[in-house]
Write an enzyme that holds these catalytic residues in place. Sequence first.
Site: not given
Length: 166
Positions: A124, A141
């Site tokens: 992301h 992430c």
Amino acid sequence: MTGFLTRLLFLCSIFFLVGCGDPKFITYDGPEVTRVAVYKEARVMLLYSGDEIIKGHRIDLGFGPRGHKQFEGDGRTPEGRYEIDRRNPESSFYLSLGISYPNAEDIAFARAAGKEPGGDIFIHGQANRFGKRGPDWTAGCIAVTNDEMRQIYAMVKDGTVVDIYP
């Protein structure tokens, strides 16, 4: 004075219209991305078409970057072979591509320890609310800049293999 106000209104409306376009979504017509390789220690993500590297990015990882993600909340980024299994155009982190963690092996390991493996691991952009927070700030992430994420989102399709190395 009327001419000045007219020009000012005209300029303001141009700036407003330019700002209204959604620059998040672009098109990509280059070589197909067949694999994403993440090298945690080097903090690099490479996009491949076959054996050829077509793009490379510096990355931030989970706040507990060493070792494979084992349990929910450990802050680690997983290691192993996964794939892109979903996309979120309304992500709190600009745009995001979901990684298929946990797999069956990850689930079995965590459950054997009486814990949950966690999930919601994504590639992301930066946090919409607070922006970049420094190195290794995610909850597991893989983060890139928003400009980079816009390109990655256009280039990488669902089903693309993601190999994450220590």
